[in-house]
Design an enzyme around this catalytic site. Structure first.
Site, PDB file in Angstrom:
ATOM      1  CE  LYS A 184      28.426  22.331  19.723  1.00 43.83           C
ATOM      2  NZ  LYS A 184      28.752  20.895  19.800  1.00 43.83           N
TER       3      LYS A 184
HETATM    4  C1  LIG Z   1      23.441  20.637  16.696  1.00 44.65           C
HETATM    5  C2  LIG Z   1      23.570  20.475  18.182  1.00 44.65           C
HETATM    6  N1  LIG Z   1      22.497  20.714  18.961  1.00 44.65           N
HETATM    7  C3  LIG Z   1      22.567  20.601  20.294  1.00 44.65           C
HETATM    8  C4  LIG Z   1      23.722  20.229  20.923  1.00 44.65           C
HETATM    9  C5  LIG Z   1      23.738  20.092  22.402  1.00 44.65           C
HETATM   10  O1  LIG Z   1      24.631  20.965  22.991  1.00 44.65           O
HETATM   11  P1  LIG Z   1      25.063  20.774  24.526  1.00 44.65           P
HETATM   12  O2  LIG Z   1      26.099  19.699  24.562  1.00 44.65           O
HETATM   13  O3  LIG Z   1      25.607  22.112  24.926  1.00 44.65           O
HETATM   14  O4  LIG Z   1      23.851  20.411  25.280  1.00 44.65           O
HETATM   15  C6  LIG Z   1      24.865  19.982  20.170  1.00 44.65           C
HETATM   16  C7  LIG Z   1      26.112  19.593  20.847  1.00 44.65           C
HETATM   17  O5  LIG Z   1      26.984  18.962  20.342  1.00 44.65           O
HETATM   18  C8  LIG Z   1      24.793  20.101  18.760  1.00 44.65           C
HETATM   19  O6  LIG Z   1      25.866  19.884  17.996  1.00 44.65           O
END
Ligand SMILES: Cc1ncc(COP(=O)(O)O)c(C=O)c1O
Length: 383
Positions: A184
């Site tokens: 990210k």
């Molecule tokens: C659009 C979206 N929502 C939610 C997530 C979930 O994030 P995390 O891995 O921090 O739980 C991601 C992660 O890639 C994502 O790209």
């Protein structure tokens, strides 16, 4: 051809965060503590919002936001079919039912008109995703939410720097959810954040994120005397550690300079690929700020003479890592079996999901890395 494999999404890590992690290791306080509190306060300041609660993922942030919105069994949440599975799973984990509304194929964001057709008496919220860092049509979505008294939860996993008409992503609705996963724009290894304007919601999320223990339970091993805690509801183990926040604090300091670097890469790709038969990201809408999280091109077999999956393999042969964001949600067997969804029922998301490729777009990329990506794409497409 490149000698070493270019890892997709490798983050830019500097000495400042390395030294901060070492200092946390030496401090004896590795878990949730003062560094997390500082990261929360820095993030709230960056977003110009009252409350920020750090968690261990965006998935946790989404889950707790839905719970704090008092959405659960029997309720429906409308969301996009072009997202990571975590968006959908969070709704399911909260006990609610996800309902998909197709995307606008140009912006790849949820289409407000499609949202309207999905509203029923059970609809309680719109969970939107600012896909790739491009803001959703917030005027239209906020209007729909207001008309039907729906909550808005923003999945800002791609959208830390994103703005729409001067307003920051995550501050439109009731909750904004962020990810600090390794690929990210700001990373903590794993990590997430919820932002909100509402004090009660912030307090509830804090409690739910640490077993349901009463507020500030994390301070119980501090130097101002032992404190008993009380469990006030059945919560989750979703707290962020100081070790993670130590990385995040310095990553956040460089959020704007990293954004500038990615913007340069974005512009170089746009220029380089203009003459190729691939579809480039849509122009950035006026009065908006793109987060530049994903640079996605569409590989149409008819126009490119190669399938998307062949292109992915060919990039790997060229030693360039790529991503796919995403096969549409109804392509996955679990959702087909559970909800009866079929890809063809969401044709725009299906089409994008079957053609899309994300090229490297990290602040860590050197000019030579970008040259290598461009040369690899040209070698494959104009072969
Ligand atoms: C659009 C979206 N929502 C939610 C997530 C979930 O994030 P995390 O891995 O921090 O739980 C991601 C992660 O890639 C994502 O790209």
């Amino acid at each position: 051809m490149r000698k070493e494999f270019l890892v997709y999404g490798a983050p830019a890590i500097n000495d400042a965060e390395i030294e901060e992690v070492i200092s946390v290791m030496r401090s004896g306080w590795l878990g949730t503590g003062p560094k997390v509190a500082q990261f929360e306060s820095d993030f709230a300041k960056y977003k110009n919002i009252e409350y920020a609660i750090a968690l261990n993922s965006c998935t946790a942030a989404l889950h707790l936001s839905i719970l704090a919105a008092n959405i659960g069994k029997g309720d429906e949440v409308i969301t996009t079919p072009l997202t990571f599975c975590a968006t959908i799973n969070a709704i399911i984990h909260a006990g609610a039912t996800p309902v998909l509304a197709d995307i606008d194929p140009r912006t790849m964001n949820i289409c407000p008109k499609a949202v309207e057709t999905k509203i029923t008496s059970k609809t309680k919220a719109i969970l939107l995703v600012h896909f790739a860092g491009r803001p959703c049509n917030m005027d239209a979505l906020c209007q729909i939410a207001e008309k039907h008294q729906l909550k808005i939860i923003e999945d800002c996993a791609h959208a830390i720097e994103t703005e729409y008409k001067g307003k920051k992503a995550g501050t439109f609705g009731d909750f904004g959810c962020f990810s600090f996963y390794v690929t990210k724009n700001v990373v903590t290894g794993e990590g997430g954040m919820v932002i909100t304007k509402n004090e009660d919601d912030a307090a509830r999320i804090k409690v739910l994120g640490l077993h349901g223990m009463s507020k500030d339970a994390w301070k119980r091993f501090g130097d101002d005397g032992f404190k008993h805690y009380q469990v006030v509801e059945c919560g989750f183990k979703y707290n962020m550690m100081d070790l993670q926040a130590a990385i995040g604090i310095h990553q956040l300091e460089r959020v704007e300079s990293n954004w500038n670097k990615r913007q340069l890469v974005w512009k170089r790709y746009n220029q380089a690929f203009a003459a190729l038969p691939v579809t480039l990201p849509a122009l950035i809408e006026e009065n908006t700020r793109h987060g530049y999280h994903l640079y996605t091109i569409l590989i149409d077999e008819q126009r490119c003479g190669i399938t998307r999956d062949q292109f992915l393999d060919a990039m790997a042969v060229q030693n360039i890592g790529t991503g796919v964001h995403y096969l549409s949600i109804p392509e996955h067997p679990y959702y087909q079996q559970t909800f009866g969804w079929q890809p063809e029922d969401y044709p725009e998301a299906m089409e994008v999901g079957r053609q899309t490729v994300s090229l490297p777009l990290s602040a860590k990329l050197t000019d030579e890395d970008v040259d290598d990506v461009i040369n690899a794409v040209f070698a494959i497409i104009s072969e």
